[in-house]
Design a protein around this motif. Structure first.
Motif, PDB file in Angstrom:
ATOM      1  N   SER A 193       0.822  -1.207   0.000  1.00 35.62           N
ATOM      2  CA  SER A 193       0.000   0.000   0.000  1.00 35.62           C
ATOM      3  C   SER A 193       0.865   1.271   0.000  1.00 35.62           C
ATOM      4  CB  SER A 193      -0.915  -0.005   1.231  1.00 35.62           C
ATOM      5  OG  SER A 193      -1.671   1.184   1.268  1.00 35.62           O
ATOM      6  N   LYS A 194       1.903   1.290   0.831  1.00 34.89           N
ATOM      7  CA  LYS A 194       2.787   2.463   0.910  1.00 34.89           C
ATOM      8  C   LYS A 194       3.548   2.657  -0.407  1.00 34.89           C
ATOM      9  CE  LYS A 194       3.492   2.219   5.910  1.00 34.89           C
ATOM     10  NZ  LYS A 194       4.467   1.995   7.010  1.00 34.89           N
ATOM     11  N   MET A 195       3.988   1.557  -0.984  1.00 37.62           N
ATOM     12  CA  MET A 195       4.716   1.615  -2.248  1.00 37.62           C
ATOM     13  C   MET A 195       3.816   2.168  -3.356  1.00 37.62           C
ATOM     14  SD  MET A 195       6.375  -1.577  -4.392  1.00 37.62           S
ATOM     15  CE  MET A 195       7.485  -2.003  -3.054  1.00 37.62           C
ATOM     16  N   THR A 196       2.623   1.635  -3.440  1.00 36.11           N
ATOM     17  CA  THR A 196       1.677   2.074  -4.470  1.00 36.11           C
ATOM     18  C   THR A 196       1.313   3.541  -4.306  1.00 36.11           C
ATOM     19  OG1 THR A 196       0.737  -0.153  -4.631  1.00 36.11           O
ATOM     20  CG2 THR A 196      -0.587   1.656  -5.487  1.00 36.11           C
ATOM     21  N   SER A 197       1.110   3.961  -3.057  1.00 40.15           N
ATOM     22  CA  SER A 197       0.749   5.348  -2.773  1.00 40.15           C
ATOM     23  C   SER A 197       1.860   6.306  -3.210  1.00 40.15           C
ATOM     24  CB  SER A 197       0.481   5.515  -1.275  1.00 40.15           C
ATOM     25  OG  SER A 197       0.181   6.860  -0.977  1.00 40.15           O
ATOM     26  N   ALA A 198       3.105   5.954  -2.883  1.00 41.71           N
ATOM     27  CA  ALA A 198       4.243   6.808  -3.253  1.00 41.71           C
ATOM     28  C   ALA A 198       4.398   6.880  -4.773  1.00 41.71           C
ATOM     29  CB  ALA A 198       5.523   6.258  -2.627  1.00 41.71           C
ATOM     30  N   LEU A 199       4.265   5.741  -5.429  1.00 40.80           N
ATOM     31  CA  LEU A 199       4.381   5.717  -6.892  1.00 40.80           C
ATOM     32  C   LEU A 199       3.251   6.491  -7.554  1.00 40.80           C
ATOM     33  CD1 LEU A 199       5.427   2.000  -7.407  1.00 40.80           C
ATOM     34  CD2 LEU A 199       6.753   4.001  -8.122  1.00 40.80           C
ATOM     35  N   GLN A 200       2.053   6.372  -7.021  1.00 41.34           N
ATOM     36  CA  GLN A 200       0.912   7.074  -7.601  1.00 41.34           C
ATOM     37  C   GLN A 200       1.093   8.588  -7.481  1.00 41.34           C
ATOM     38  OE1 GLN A 200      -2.915   6.246  -5.749  1.00 41.34           O
ATOM     39  NE2 GLN A 200      -3.962   6.645  -7.673  1.00 41.34           N
ATOM     40  N   GLU A 201       1.517   9.041  -6.306  1.00 44.78           N
ATOM     41  CA  GLU A 201       1.728  10.477  -6.115  1.00 44.78           C
ATOM     42  C   GLU A 201       2.858  10.982  -7.006  1.00 44.78           C
ATOM     43  OE1 GLU A 201       2.405  13.775  -2.563  1.00 44.78           O
ATOM     44  OE2 GLU A 201       2.242  11.644  -2.077  1.00 44.78           O
ATOM     45  N   GLY A 202       3.936  10.211  -7.070  1.00 42.23           N
ATOM     46  CA  GLY A 202       5.063  10.609  -7.910  1.00 42.23           C
ATOM     47  C   GLY A 202       4.692  10.651  -9.380  1.00 42.23           C
ATOM     48  N   THR A 203       3.892   9.687  -9.809  1.00 45.36           N
ATOM     49  CA  THR A 203       3.446   9.633 -11.199  1.00 45.36           C
ATOM     50  C   THR A 203       2.575  10.830 -11.545  1.00 45.36           C
ATOM     51  OG1 THR A 203       3.516   7.213 -11.246  1.00 45.36           O
ATOM     52  CG2 THR A 203       2.151   8.281 -12.889  1.00 45.36           C
ATOM     53  N   GLN A 204       1.651  11.163 -10.649  1.00 51.58           N
ATOM     54  CA  GLN A 204       0.759  12.305 -10.878  1.00 51.58           C
ATOM     55  C   GLN A 204       1.538  13.614 -10.934  1.00 51.58           C
ATOM     56  OE1 GLN A 204      -1.996  11.859  -7.622  1.00 51.58           O
ATOM     57  NE2 GLN A 204      -3.320  10.440  -8.742  1.00 51.58           N
ATOM     58  N   GLN A 205       2.483  13.780 -10.037  1.00 52.90           N
ATOM     59  CA  GLN A 205       3.296  14.998 -10.021  1.00 52.90           C
ATOM     60  C   GLN A 205       4.109  15.126 -11.308  1.00 52.90           C
ATOM     61  OE1 GLN A 205       5.538  14.343  -6.427  1.00 52.90           O
ATOM     62  NE2 GLN A 205       4.141  15.552  -5.177  1.00 52.90           N
ATOM     63  N   THR A 206       4.704  14.021 -11.717  1.00 53.85           N
ATOM     64  CA  THR A 206       5.534  14.022 -12.924  1.00 53.85           C
ATOM     65  C   THR A 206       4.706  14.302 -14.165  1.00 53.85           C
ATOM     66  OG1 THR A 206       7.061  12.439 -11.923  1.00 53.85           O
ATOM     67  CG2 THR A 206       7.131  12.663 -14.321  1.00 53.85           C
ATOM     68  N   ALA A 207       3.550  13.642 -14.274  1.00 58.33           N
ATOM     69  CA  ALA A 207       2.682  13.831 -15.432  1.00 58.33           C
ATOM     70  C   ALA A 207       2.224  15.285 -15.537  1.00 58.33           C
ATOM     71  CB  ALA A 207       1.473  12.903 -15.341  1.00 58.33           C
ATOM     72  N   ALA A 208       1.864  15.881 -14.388  1.00 56.28           N
ATOM     73  CA  ALA A 208       1.399  17.273 -14.383  1.00 56.28           C
ATOM     74  C   ALA A 208       2.523  18.224 -14.796  1.00 56.28           C
ATOM     75  CB  ALA A 208       0.885  17.642 -12.997  1.00 56.28           C
ATOM     76  N   ALA A 209       3.723  17.984 -14.270  1.00 55.13           N
ATOM     77  CA  ALA A 209       4.865  18.844 -14.595  1.00 55.13           C
ATOM     78  C   ALA A 209       5.234  18.745 -16.074  1.00 55.13           C
ATOM     79  CB  ALA A 209       6.069  18.473 -13.730  1.00 55.13           C
ATOM     80  N   LEU A 210       5.225  17.530 -16.595  1.00 56.46           N
ATOM     81  CA  LEU A 210       5.550  17.341 -18.009  1.00 56.46           C
ATOM     82  C   LEU A 210       4.481  17.927 -18.917  1.00 56.46           C
ATOM     83  CD1 LEU A 210       7.096  13.768 -18.200  1.00 56.46           C
ATOM     84  CD2 LEU A 210       8.137  15.887 -19.011  1.00 56.46           C
ATOM     85  N   GLU A 211       3.233  17.799 -18.532  1.00 53.48           N
ATOM     86  CA  GLU A 211       2.138  18.350 -19.330  1.00 53.48           C
ATOM     87  C   GLU A 211       2.273  19.867 -19.430  1.00 53.48           C
ATOM     88  OE1 GLU A 211      -2.774  18.521 -19.459  1.00 53.48           O
ATOM     89  OE2 GLU A 211      -1.741  17.514 -17.826  1.00 53.48           O
ATOM     90  N   THR A 212       2.587  20.488 -18.301  1.00 54.65           N
ATOM     91  CA  THR A 212       2.780  21.945 -18.288  1.00 54.65           C
ATOM     92  C   THR A 212       3.943  22.341 -19.192  1.00 54.65           C
ATOM     93  OG1 THR A 212       1.918  22.151 -16.038  1.00 54.65           O
ATOM     94  CG2 THR A 212       3.322  23.941 -16.840  1.00 54.65           C
ATOM     95  N   TYR A 213       5.043  21.611 -19.083  1.00 50.66           N
ATOM     96  CA  TYR A 213       6.228  21.930 -19.887  1.00 50.66           C
ATOM     97  C   TYR A 213       5.950  21.760 -21.380  1.00 50.66           C
ATOM     98  CZ  TYR A 213      10.877  21.652 -21.905  1.00 50.66           C
ATOM     99  OH  TYR A 213      11.976  21.866 -22.705  1.00 50.66           O
ATOM    100  N   LEU A 214       5.316  20.658 -21.744  1.00 49.92           N
ATOM    101  CA  LEU A 214       5.049  20.381 -23.152  1.00 49.92           C
ATOM    102  C   LEU A 214       4.085  21.402 -23.745  1.00 49.92           C
ATOM    103  CD1 LEU A 214       4.784  16.483 -23.046  1.00 49.92           C
ATOM    104  CD2 LEU A 214       6.654  17.855 -23.990  1.00 49.92           C
ATOM    105  N   LYS A 215       3.118  21.850 -22.966  1.00 44.56           N
ATOM    106  CA  LYS A 215       2.191  22.868 -23.445  1.00 44.56           C
ATOM    107  C   LYS A 215       2.910  24.190 -23.675  1.00 44.56           C
ATOM    108  CE  LYS A 215      -2.240  21.236 -21.599  1.00 44.56           C
ATOM    109  NZ  LYS A 215      -3.341  21.511 -20.634  1.00 44.56           N
ATOM    110  N   GLN A 216       3.830  24.513 -22.778  1.00 40.67           N
ATOM    111  CA  GLN A 216       4.596  25.752 -22.914  1.00 40.67           C
ATOM    112  C   GLN A 216       5.455  25.734 -24.175  1.00 40.67           C
ATOM    113  OE1 GLN A 216       6.733  25.853 -19.200  1.00 40.67           O
ATOM    114  NE2 GLN A 216       5.118  26.993 -18.145  1.00 40.67           N
ATOM    115  N   GLN A 217       5.993  24.569 -24.490  1.00 33.67           N
ATOM    116  CA  GLN A 217       6.849  24.460 -25.671  1.00 33.67           C
ATOM    117  C   GLN A 217       6.033  24.450 -26.958  1.00 33.67           C
ATOM    118  OE1 GLN A 217      10.173  24.740 -25.159  1.00 33.67           O
ATOM    119  NE2 GLN A 217       9.394  24.989 -23.089  1.00 33.67           N
ATOM    120  N   ALA A 218       4.797  23.970 -26.871  1.00 37.92           N
ATOM    121  CA  ALA A 218       3.960  23.867 -28.071  1.00 37.92           C
ATOM    122  C   ALA A 218       3.315  25.178 -28.459  1.00 37.92           C
ATOM    123  CB  ALA A 218       2.869  22.816 -27.857  1.00 37.92           C
ATOM    124  N   GLN A 219       3.195  26.110 -27.507  1.00 40.55           N
ATOM    125  CA  GLN A 219       2.536  27.383 -27.774  1.00 40.55           C
ATOM    126  C   GLN A 219       3.526  28.525 -27.669  1.00 40.55           C
ATOM    127  OE1 GLN A 219      -0.594  27.638 -24.902  1.00 40.55           O
ATOM    128  NE2 GLN A 219      -1.766  25.940 -25.760  1.00 40.55           N
TER     129      GLN A 219
END
Length: 218
Positions: free
Chosen positions: A108-134
């Motif tokens: 449970s702890k492992m999954t929780s940490a990975l899920q939070e890390g994945t969400q943070q990374t996806a959000a950061a990359l989405e923001t960066y990619l949008k900035q580069q595309a526009q």
């Protein structure tokens, strides 16, 4: 982040370091964008792949999955998620070495940490990619102004050709030019007076001066 072996101290680890990743790619932002876009697609399946392996109690496969994402994450600068993957991978390797299984609490702890890390990374990359595309507002403004100036320069040159031939069509062309470039009413005033007087020679001189001022090399 919580206070367990998978998340303790991660607040000081950057979620995304694009500059560092691009530097390692010989400063090729184009290459980075290609890899980052592919990574985002792979990232969406990380938890599903891991859970599938753990559901089969296949710690070897789960360890391999974590090892792969640890490296991929580091490549795109996703340092925090890479560190989480490293810690989870180390835990599973320890269990394998000791022939133990993954207990529910650790799972449970492992999954929780990975899920939070994945969400943070996806959000950061989405923001960066949008900035580069526009383009930025400044870039868009500069582009619009450049198109305006180029169109004006071409229209003035067309008018100049008509004036050189003393073609009365120059009157209609000038009238259209005034309508299109209403923001230039004052600079066009003297040219208007010459045209109204049918002084095409003087109008040519004034048109040449406007062309010179509008030229990018002026």
């Amino acid at each position: 982040m919580g206070n367990d072996a998978f998340s303790t101290g991660l607040d000081i680890v950057p979620v995304l370091d694009t500059a560092g990743a691009i530097t390692l790619m010989d400063e090729s932002e184009e290459l980075y964008l290609e890899i980052a876009q592919a990574y985002v697609i792979e990232l969406a399946g990380l938890l599903a792949s891991l859970e599938t392996a753990l559901a089969r109690t296949d710690l070897t496969e789960a360890t391999r999955t974590l090892h792969t994402f640890k490296g991929l994450s580091l490549t795109v600068g996703a340092q925090r998620l890479s560190e989480i993957c490293r810690r989870c991978e180390l835990e599973l390797k320890t269990l394998l070495a000791e022939s133990r299984t993954l207990d529910a609490a650790t799972h449970s702890k492992m999954t929780s940490a990975l899920q939070e890390g994945t969400q943070q990374t996806a959000a950061a990359l989405e923001t960066y990619l949008k900035q580069q595309a526009q383009p930025t507002a400044m870039d868009a403004s500069s582009s619009a102004q450049g198109q305006h100036d180029l169109a004006l320069l071409n229209d003035l040159r067309d008018l100049r050709h008509l004036l050189a031939r003393s073609d009365l069509a120059a009157l209609d062309r000038f009238s259209a030019l005034q309508t299109t470039y209403s923001d230039l009413a004052e600079p066009l005033k003297q040219l208007e007076l010459s045209l109204k007087a049918f002084d095409f020679s003087q109008a040519m001189v004034q048109c040449d001066e406007l062309i010179r001022k509008c030229s990018p090399l002026a």
